[in-house]
Write an enzyme that holds these catalytic residues in place. Structure first.
Site, PDB file in Angstrom:
ATOM      1  N   ASP A 118      -2.833   6.626  -6.081  1.00  0.00           N
ATOM      2  CA  ASP A 118      -0.808   6.677  -6.378  1.00  0.00           C
ATOM      3  C   ASP A 118      -0.044   7.631  -7.116  1.00  0.00           C
ATOM      4  OD1 ASP A 118      -2.145   5.132  -4.204  1.00  0.00           O
ATOM      5  OD2 ASP A 118      -1.034   3.270  -4.859  1.00  0.00           O
TER       6      ASP A 118
ATOM      7  N   ALA B 146       5.844   3.922  -7.959  1.00  0.00           N
ATOM      8  CA  ALA B 146       6.797   5.059  -8.323  1.00  0.00           C
ATOM      9  C   ALA B 146       8.079   4.211  -8.950  1.00  0.00           C
ATOM     10  CB  ALA B 146       7.356   4.888  -6.753  1.00  0.00           C
TER      11      ALA B 146
ATOM     12  N   GLY C  84       0.927  -1.004  -0.173  1.00  0.00           N
ATOM     13  CA  GLY C  84       0.027  -0.202  -0.196  1.00  0.00           C
ATOM     14  C   GLY C  84       1.033   1.197   0.328  1.00  0.00           C
TER      15      GLY C  84
ATOM     16  N   GLY D 190       2.761   2.275  -2.651  1.00  0.00           N
ATOM     17  CA  GLY D 190       2.697   2.535  -4.232  1.00  0.00           C
ATOM     18  C   GLY D 190       4.088   2.368  -4.737  1.00  0.00           C
TER      19      GLY D 190
HETATM   20  O1  PMV Z   1      -3.150  -0.255  -1.204  1.00  0.00           O
HETATM   21  P1  PMV Z   1      -3.063   0.495  -2.136  1.00  0.00           P
HETATM   22  O2  PMV Z   1      -1.415   1.583  -2.848  1.00  0.00           O
HETATM   23  O3  PMV Z   1      -3.205   0.122  -3.734  1.00  0.00           O
HETATM   24  O4  PMV Z   1      -4.457   2.275  -2.108  1.00  0.00           O
HETATM   25  C1  PMV Z   1      -5.141   1.670  -2.623  1.00  0.00           C
HETATM   26  C2  PMV Z   1      -6.104   3.053  -2.659  1.00  0.00           C
HETATM   27  C3  PMV Z   1      -7.721   2.549  -2.973  1.00  0.00           C
HETATM   28  O5  PMV Z   1      -8.225   3.943  -2.851  1.00  0.00           O
HETATM   29  C4  PMV Z   1      -8.709   1.404  -2.129  1.00  0.00           C
HETATM   30  C5  PMV Z   1      -8.162   2.337  -4.375  1.00  0.00           C
HETATM   31  C6  PMV Z   1      -7.198   3.258  -5.134  1.00  0.00           C
HETATM   32  O6  PMV Z   1      -7.532   3.366  -6.937  1.00  0.00           O
HETATM   33  O7  PMV Z   1      -7.842   4.887  -5.431  1.00  0.00           O
END
Ligand code: PMV
Length: 315
Positions: free
Chosen positions: A152, A111, A105, A107
């Site tokens: 992200d 990155a 989570g 990114g």
């Molecule tokens: O866990 P990550 O970094 O892939 O974040 C996902 C964030 C969500 O809101 C769940 C999905 C999105 O596309 O924003």
């Protein structure tokens, strides 16, 4: 020709994950203590078109043509060639490394995409604006996560805290007073597409309830923005706790995340919540420079596999 080097930071979502997919506001900040880095060296002895890739962190060493068509590194490289309409690039070797935990989570994928684009564009002498680099990284993310909100790639490209609403121009946030955050990894790989699909399914079954939850999260993100800009970060703690309760109600927390959040709170964190897609990955805890280390140790005792202390601040 000297080597070209480009990098991009990791990120965490402070407020608004999942609801952001449904066009509610969210806030994300870069984590500059972790970075993806790409070095490109020309290979004057090789014929044009030969692109070699080395990514020792994921045991990858091959030529671009040997990568699966849907490999994210290949996609990121090819999207730049396509953008610049280059069919036979000069021979080169890309060396890719990253200290951003994978599938946590933070990114890491976005990155790496951003660092690849920046390095390649510099190598090819065709720099592009950040908006374009962000949209190239978004295209790669889209193939992996279905319909990502775009938060992200945005925060990682700009390398600045952002207030983000899907399909609107991102607003860069000014942080009035620095914040200290402890990031703790559950060690469970989070599964973004699964978490997002689960929310979608439940939203379809009970749209009214989920719309209400998203609205509540949107209100929290707006309150948080004011607090961040005003410079009283301590007040963010209760908002993080509230956001976490709503994420739990949405079914994206996990036993491990709940345990880490509770342990951060017991160790004196001002607030704590999961960050990102959930179902694993990271939680974040708001600390002070004085309490951060003790909270990090407590989180390790409670089962975190890694902690990162980050300071998000005025530049
Ligand atoms: O866990 P990550 O970094 O892939 O974040 C996902 C964030 C969500 O809101 C769940 C999905 C999105 O596309 O924003």
């Amino acid at each position: 020709m000297p080597a070209i080097i480009a990098d991009a930071p990791g990120k965490i979502i402070l407020f608004g994950e999942h609801a952001v997919v449904y066009r509610r506001p969210a806030i994300a900040v870069p984590v500059t203590e972790t970075r993806a880095k790409v070095t490109i060296q020309a290979n004057i002895k090789a014929p044009p078109g030969l692109v070699e890739i080395e990514a020792p962190d994921i045991q990858l060493a091959c030529e671009l043509d040997q990568l699966n068509r849907d490999h994210p590194i290949g996609l990121a490289i090819r999207s730049v060639f396509r953008e610049l309409q280059i069919s036979r690039p000069p021979a080169m070797k890309l060396h890719i490394t990253s200290t951003i935990p994978i599938a946590a989570g933070m990114g890491s994928g976005a990155a790496v995409s951003v660092a690849i684009s920046r390095a390649l564009l510099a190598f090819l002498g065709s720099p592009l604006p950040d908006e374009k680099i962000s949209s190239l990284a978004y295209e790669v993310d889209r193939l992996y996560h279905g319909d990502p909100s775009g938060i992200d790639n945005t925060v990682i490209t700009f390398g600045r805290p952002v207030y983000y609403i899907k399909d609107q121009s991102p607003q860069l946030l000014t942080i009035a007073k620095p914040m200290t955050l402890v990031i703790a990894d559950t060690g469970q790989q989070k599964r973004t597409s699964e978490a997002v699909a689960g929310v979608r399914e439940r939203w379809e079954k009970d749209t009214e309830r989920y719309e209400r939850l998203f609205d509540q999260i949107g209100v929290i993100a707006n309150q948080a923005r004011k607090i961040i800009e005003k410079g009283s970060p301590v007040q963010l703690g209760p908002l993080m706790d509230e956001n976490q309760e709503l994420l739990k109600e949405m079914g994206v927390s996990s036993a491990e995340l709940d345990r880490l959040v509770a342990s951060a709170q017991q160790a004196g964190a001002l607030g704590a919540k999961l960050s990102g897609a959930g179902l694993g990955g990271n939680c974040i805890a708001l600390a002070t420079p004085e309490t951060a280390q003790a909270i990090a140790s407590q989180l390790m005792s409670a089962g975190a596999v890694r902690t990162i202390i980050t300071r998000v601040g005025p530049k």
